[in-house]
Scaffold this motif. Structure first.
Motif, mmCIF file in Angstrom:
data_model
loop_
_atom_site.group_PDB
_atom_site.id
_atom_site.type_symbol
_atom_site.label_atom_id
_atom_site.label_comp_id
_atom_site.label_asym_id
_atom_site.label_seq_id
_atom_site.Cartn_x
_atom_site.Cartn_y
_atom_site.Cartn_z
ATOM 1 N N ALA A 12 68.467 34.676 -38.011
ATOM 2 C CA ALA A 12 69.673 35.411 -38.399
ATOM 3 C C ALA A 12 69.414 36.917 -38.308
ATOM 4 O O ALA A 12 70.234 37.685 -37.779
ATOM 5 N N ALA A 13 68.231 37.342 -38.808
ATOM 6 C CA ALA A 13 67.902 38.772 -38.782
ATOM 7 C C ALA A 13 67.826 39.268 -37.350
ATOM 8 O O ALA A 13 68.373 40.323 -36.998
ATOM 9 N N ALA A 15 69.297 38.025 -34.738
ATOM 10 C CA ALA A 15 70.638 38.072 -34.152
ATOM 11 C C ALA A 15 71.365 39.342 -34.588
ATOM 12 O O ALA A 15 72.020 40.027 -33.782
ATOM 13 N N GLU A 16 71.200 39.640 -35.875
ATOM 14 C CA GLU A 16 71.896 40.814 -36.406
ATOM 15 C C GLU A 16 71.360 42.104 -35.752
ATOM 16 O O GLU A 16 72.140 42.988 -35.369
ATOM 17 N N ALA A 19 72.589 42.590 -32.315
ATOM 18 C CA ALA A 19 73.992 42.994 -32.187
ATOM 19 C C ALA A 19 74.220 44.456 -32.582
ATOM 20 O O ALA A 19 75.306 45.001 -32.367
ATOM 21 N N ALA A 20 73.202 45.103 -33.167
ATOM 22 C CA ALA A 20 73.391 46.478 -33.666
ATOM 23 C C ALA A 20 73.764 47.412 -32.516
ATOM 24 O O ALA A 20 73.155 47.375 -31.446
ATOM 25 N N LEU A 29 69.438 47.984 -41.078
ATOM 26 C CA LEU A 29 68.853 46.623 -40.980
ATOM 27 C C LEU A 29 67.353 46.649 -41.290
ATOM 28 O O LEU A 29 66.815 45.718 -41.894
ATOM 29 N N LYS A 32 67.149 46.779 -44.917
ATOM 30 C CA LYS A 32 67.589 45.489 -45.472
ATOM 31 C C LYS A 32 66.492 44.420 -45.330
ATOM 32 O O LYS A 32 66.242 43.655 -46.262
ATOM 33 N N TYR A 33 65.810 44.375 -44.179
ATOM 34 C CA TYR A 33 64.875 43.275 -43.933
ATOM 35 C C TYR A 33 63.419 43.595 -44.260
ATOM 36 O O TYR A 33 62.733 42.794 -44.874
#
Ligand code: DAH
Length: 336
Positions: A12-13, A15-16, A19-20, A29, A32-33
């Motif tokens: 998921a990370a 993918a995110e 997409a940035a 991100l 966040k991660y």
């Protein structure tokens, strides 16, 4: 929390991150991660509860390495893209950068204007040297050896009978000697005199000479041509006035005034309240000049005139001190 779940979070990370679209999102991100208070430290804390600590450790390491790599790659990509956008971008709304624009000096402008005006009347532009002989500057122009203007106080003499011409009239004699009549010329150029510089004098200045020689040229031609010139240069309605005078090379000789273009002749500061401004010297070419250049004074007559360009520029542009024309202050000169 188990290994599969960590792997899902990793996917998921990634993918995110994939997409940035811009750097600030990528940075958010990262925080966040893998930031200090992000998801990774949180997951690490749960390690101790994991059933298979080894597998969990590996899964968390996969998370850390792949997310870190993906972020590094994404940032590099976005930075490169930002650079190309900057290079290609053209902001049409930006105000332009002004390149300073050159322009002609007021003296040059006037020379060109006066020459153009006389060209339209059938004159051609002739030229002569600044370093002249005494002969062309004085003798050929019927100026006797004891004439005041030949004085050392007035003229810059050079060795070998040479001098810096004191008047563009010198071109008259040269031109007539080299060309048979008819002659219709204007001669712009520099002149030199031993004058002390003040508001109206300069040791180096410019004149324009005019000469028209043919059969039956009369004073009436001089008057009508100068009337036309006055109107064209200063504006229609400007009149001329001829006052008798003396020049060695003309007979009769006149000084020519134009009615003041500023006040229309009523009297103002520019014309010193007389309504008239002295513009030039002129007259009918003296027979002695014709003889000196090899013309037959029984066959031809002619008129001549000469005027100072700086003086004309000062009158026309309202310049109060001749020195302003030579100080090379581009801000001042750009006004004209
Ligand atoms: N050369 C005279 C001067 O410098 C001006 C002049 C007067 C020129 C009369 C002429 C002329 O051609 O006819 O003051």
């Amino acid at each position: 929390m188990d290994v599969q779940e960590v792997d899902r979070l990793t996917e998921a990370a990634l993918a995110e991150i994939g997409a940035a679209q811009d750097l600030s999102v990528a940075e958010a991100l990262r925080v966040k991660y893998i930031g200090r208070n992000g998801l990774l430290p949180e997951l690490m804390k749960q390690m101790k509860d994991a059933m298979d600590k080894r597998a969990m450790g590996q899964a968390l390491n996969r998370f850390k390495v792949s997310v870190t790599d993906a972020l590094v790659e994404k940032k590099a990509q976005l930075e490169a893209a930002a650079k190309t956008i900057q290079a290609d971008a053209f902001d049409w709304s930006l105000p332009g950068r002004w390149a300073p624009r050159g322009r002609l000096h007021p003296v040059t402008q006037l020379i060109e204007r006066v020459c153009a005006l006389f060209r339209r009347m059938g004159f051609v532009v002739a030229d002569g040297p600044d370093v002249e002989t005494e002969y062309y500057n004085f003798d050929a122009l019927n100026t006797p050896a004891d004439h005041v203007s030949r004085d050392m106080q007035d003229t810059f003499y050079l060795p070998g009978g040479l001098l810096l011409r004191t008047q563009t009239s010198a071109v008259q004699a040269r031109y007539m000697q080299a060309h048979p009549p008819p002659v219709r010329i204007v001669c712009p150029g520099r002149c030199y005199r031993r004058d002390t510089t003040d508001a109206t004098h300069s040791a180096n200045f410019h004149q324009i000479e005019g000469l028209y020689v043919d059969e039956r040229v009369s004073l009436a031609d001089l008057k009508s041509d100068l009337d036309h010139f006055a109107g064209e240069l200063m504006g229609s309605g400007v009149k001329t006035r001829f006052r008798t005078h003396f020049f060695p090379f003309t007979e009769p000789s006149v000084e020519v005034d134009f009615s003041c273009h500023m006040c229309g002749g009523r009297g103002c500061r520019v014309c010193k309240h007389s309504g008239w401004i002295e513009i030039m010297g002129a007259g009918m070419v003296d027979p002695n000049v014709f003889k000196a250049v090899g013309y037959d004074p029984e066959k031809v007559t002619g008129y001549a005139f000469g005027m100072g360009i700086e003086r004309l520029a000062m009158i026309l542009f309202g310049i109060d001190d001749i020195r302003r024309l030579y100080e090379n202050d581009a801000r001042y000169l750009a006004q004209f």
